[in-house]
Enzyme design. Sequence first.
Site, PDB file in Angstrom:
ATOM      1  N   CYS A  19      -1.050   6.121   9.699  1.00  0.00           N
ATOM      2  CA  CYS A  19       0.133   5.674  10.218  1.00  0.00           C
ATOM      3  C   CYS A  19      -0.298   4.223  11.106  1.00  0.00           C
ATOM      4  O   CYS A  19      -1.028   4.338  11.818  1.00  0.00           O
ATOM      5  CB  CYS A  19       0.773   6.310  11.378  1.00  0.00           C
ATOM      6  SG  CYS A  19       1.551   7.697  10.837  1.00  0.00           S
TER       7      CYS A  19
ATOM      8  N   CYS B 268       3.498   8.517   1.079  1.00  0.00           N
ATOM      9  CA  CYS B 268       4.018   7.669   2.043  1.00  0.00           C
ATOM     10  C   CYS B 268       4.322   6.374   1.494  1.00  0.00           C
ATOM     11  O   CYS B 268       3.252   5.838   1.053  1.00  0.00           O
ATOM     12  CB  CYS B 268       2.859   7.500   3.186  1.00  0.00           C
ATOM     13  SG  CYS B 268       3.292   6.467   4.495  1.00  0.00           S
TER      14      CYS B 268
ATOM     15  N   GLU C 197       0.799  -1.247   0.012  1.00  0.00           N
ATOM     16  CA  GLU C 197      -0.133  -0.141  -0.064  1.00  0.00           C
ATOM     17  C   GLU C 197       0.880   1.262  -0.042  1.00  0.00           C
ATOM     18  O   GLU C 197       1.941   1.164   0.523  1.00  0.00           O
ATOM     19  CB  GLU C 197      -1.042   0.044   1.304  1.00  0.00           C
ATOM     20  CG  GLU C 197      -1.770  -1.210   1.059  1.00  0.00           C
ATOM     21  CD  GLU C 197      -2.860  -1.316   2.326  1.00  0.00           C
ATOM     22  OE1 GLU C 197      -3.885  -1.490   2.110  1.00  0.00           O
ATOM     23  OE2 GLU C 197      -2.486  -0.835   3.538  1.00  0.00           O
TER      24      GLU C 197
ATOM     25  N   CYS D 284       6.151  -4.855  16.302  1.00  0.00           N
ATOM     26  CA  CYS D 284       5.743  -3.630  17.429  1.00  0.00           C
ATOM     27  C   CYS D 284       4.111  -3.975  17.736  1.00  0.00           C
ATOM     28  O   CYS D 284       3.594  -4.152  16.527  1.00  0.00           O
ATOM     29  CB  CYS D 284       5.810  -2.571  16.869  1.00  0.00           C
ATOM     30  SG  CYS D 284       7.579  -1.968  16.362  1.00  0.00           S
TER      31      CYS D 284
ATOM     32  N   CYS E  58       6.133  -6.696   7.880  1.00  0.00           N
ATOM     33  CA  CYS E  58       7.271  -6.244   8.698  1.00  0.00           C
ATOM     34  C   CYS E  58       7.479  -7.167   9.650  1.00  0.00           C
ATOM     35  O   CYS E  58       6.700  -8.181  10.162  1.00  0.00           O
ATOM     36  CB  CYS E  58       6.975  -5.135   9.224  1.00  0.00           C
ATOM     37  SG  CYS E  58       8.375  -4.371  10.468  1.00  0.00           S
TER      38      CYS E  58
HETATM   39  N1  SAH Z   1       8.666   0.685  10.261  1.00  0.00           N
HETATM   40  C1  SAH Z   1       9.161   2.158  10.412  1.00  0.00           C
HETATM   41  C2  SAH Z   1       8.224   3.014   9.318  1.00  0.00           C
HETATM   42  C3  SAH Z   1       6.906   2.574   9.170  1.00  0.00           C
HETATM   43  S1  SAH Z   1       5.635   2.962  10.564  1.00  0.00           S
HETATM   44  C4  SAH Z   1       8.944   2.589  11.782  1.00  0.00           C
HETATM   45  O1  SAH Z   1       8.336   1.848  12.494  1.00  0.00           O
HETATM   46  O2  SAH Z   1       9.291   3.805  12.069  1.00  0.00           O
HETATM   47  C5  SAH Z   1       5.559   4.580  10.582  1.00  0.00           C
HETATM   48  C6  SAH Z   1       5.368   5.201  11.983  1.00  0.00           C
HETATM   49  O3  SAH Z   1       3.635   4.726  12.416  1.00  0.00           O
HETATM   50  C7  SAH Z   1       5.989   4.677  13.117  1.00  0.00           C
HETATM   51  O4  SAH Z   1       6.493   5.701  13.881  1.00  0.00           O
HETATM   52  C8  SAH Z   1       5.060   3.611  13.754  1.00  0.00           C
HETATM   53  O5  SAH Z   1       5.588   3.497  14.926  1.00  0.00           O
HETATM   54  C9  SAH Z   1       3.741   4.378  13.549  1.00  0.00           C
HETATM   55  N2  SAH Z   1       2.803   3.404  14.040  1.00  0.00           N
HETATM   56  C10 SAH Z   1       2.679   2.040  13.715  1.00  0.00           C
HETATM   57  N3  SAH Z   1       1.395   1.703  14.096  1.00  0.00           N
HETATM   58  C11 SAH Z   1       0.605   2.907  14.769  1.00  0.00           C
HETATM   59  C12 SAH Z   1      -0.655   3.129  15.102  1.00  0.00           C
HETATM   60  N4  SAH Z   1      -1.458   2.127  15.038  1.00  0.00           N
HETATM   61  N5  SAH Z   1      -1.195   4.191  15.627  1.00  0.00           N
HETATM   62  C13 SAH Z   1      -0.109   5.148  15.095  1.00  0.00           C
HETATM   63  N6  SAH Z   1       0.917   5.216  14.578  1.00  0.00           N
HETATM   64  C14 SAH Z   1       1.333   4.050  14.552  1.00  0.00           C
HETATM   65 FE1  SF4 Z   2       7.667  -2.676  11.540  1.00  0.00          FE
HETATM   66 FE2  SF4 Z   2       7.342  -1.831  14.147  1.00  0.00          FE
HETATM   67 FE3  SF4 Z   2       7.442  -0.077  11.943  1.00  0.00          FE
HETATM   68 FE4  SF4 Z   2       5.274  -1.525  12.288  1.00  0.00          FE
HETATM   69  S1  SF4 Z   2       5.956   0.160  13.573  1.00  0.00           S
HETATM   70  S2  SF4 Z   2       6.405  -1.204  10.442  1.00  0.00           S
HETATM   71  S3  SF4 Z   2       6.147  -3.487  13.139  1.00  0.00           S
HETATM   72  S4  SF4 Z   2       9.199  -1.538  12.546  1.00  0.00           S
END
Ligand code: SAH
Ligand code: SF4
Length: 354
Positions: A344, A108, A95, A119, A115
């Site tokens: 996000c 974006c 996406e 997290c 991934c």
């Molecule tokens: N993997 C990378 C980039 C993609 S995630 C990273 O983790 O930085 C982009 C951002 O969205 C990250 O800061 C991530 O922690 C945040 N994010 C992930 N899940 C989320 C959610 N459910 N609500 C708000 N932000 C979220």
């Molecule tokens: Fe991967 Fe964590 Fe970024 Fe989600 S927030 S895309 S699980 S590194």
Amino acid sequence: MNVLSLASITLEELQNLMKSCALPTFRAKQILDWRNKGILELDAMKNVPNQVKEVLQEHTQVQALKLVSKQKSNDGTRKYLFALQRENQSLKHIETVLIPEQERGTVCISSQAGCVLDCPFCHTGTQKFEGNLTAAEIVAQVLAVKADLLADPMDEDLHSQVTHIVYMGMGEPLANEIEVFKSLDLLMAEDYLHLSRRRITLSTSGLVPQIERLGKDSPVNLAISLHTAINEKRNTLVPINQKHDLNSLRKSLNTYPLAKSRHITLEYVMLKGINDSQEDLDALIRFVNPERERVNLIRFNTYPGSDFQGSATNVTDNFAKSLISKGIRATVRRSRGDDIMAACGQLKTAKSGK
Ligand code: SAH
Ligand code: SF4
């Protein structure tokens, strides 16, 4: 995949291909003029003869991505679902999101299908990991959005160009280092998308050695998914912390090269009862270096099946106020496109599950 892709091919490579097929090399420039606008359909390349198109069809991957669906949010945000065009492989989806504003258009992009970093609050992390994207597949997302904006421009009050790129879609960009670094070169190349490094932001959960290499190779704006400044807590909230803890992350942040008057962004998703107490705030204040870093408080975007809840608005606002009172730049990120699950951490292709 070792196929030349039209999305990532260089002028020299294309000229060589023309030569090897006994075709005039000036055709290469004509083709790339179309490609750089986002046009990858051979039929649309009006000044390119059929003979040349046949060579492209035979020797290159013309389309790295196929648009499967496009959704538009009430606020103008668009979410695209693409299928990767790989031979002999099961269909993989990714996406991409376009966030239009008055003065800018931000794309974006995804760097991986899924991934592995898990997290627990992230929707993408719950998806089965299906592999790294190639540089062509990464850049092709930008091309596809450019082409879409040509065909279907924004209403007058929103920008209809791609001006900024954020690596904040699906995947951990620094876990796909080689292809992501190549894609950065393509985005910045003078004879291609020619975006300045100040207009590109890469978000990472904190892969320290790769952050250092990024700083040396392509020092774009850096965003770190911090989410807590308490080390033990981060081991569960951002599990890569078990490998690269806050001390080593701190060291890499201290040396990351910054463009003039730029800051590293520390992303902090506000989770009710998890990381939003006074103790969490105090730890965050101690962690941030206000000279070089700013904090972006993110509202938690929920998704079906999530165990987490976002902090109350007043808690988030108080966090921001307290940070600001300590001389730390802090903003609360407005959520865009959440009615179409484009915000996000909401990205997860509908077609796959775990
Ligand atoms: N993997 C990378 C980039 C993609 S995630 C990273 O983790 O930085 C982009 C951002 O969205 C990250 O800061 C991530 O922690 C945040 N994010 C992930 N899940 C989320 C959610 N459910 N609500 C708000 N932000 C979220
Ligand atoms: Fe991967 Fe964590 Fe970024 Fe989600 S927030 S895309 S699980 S590194």
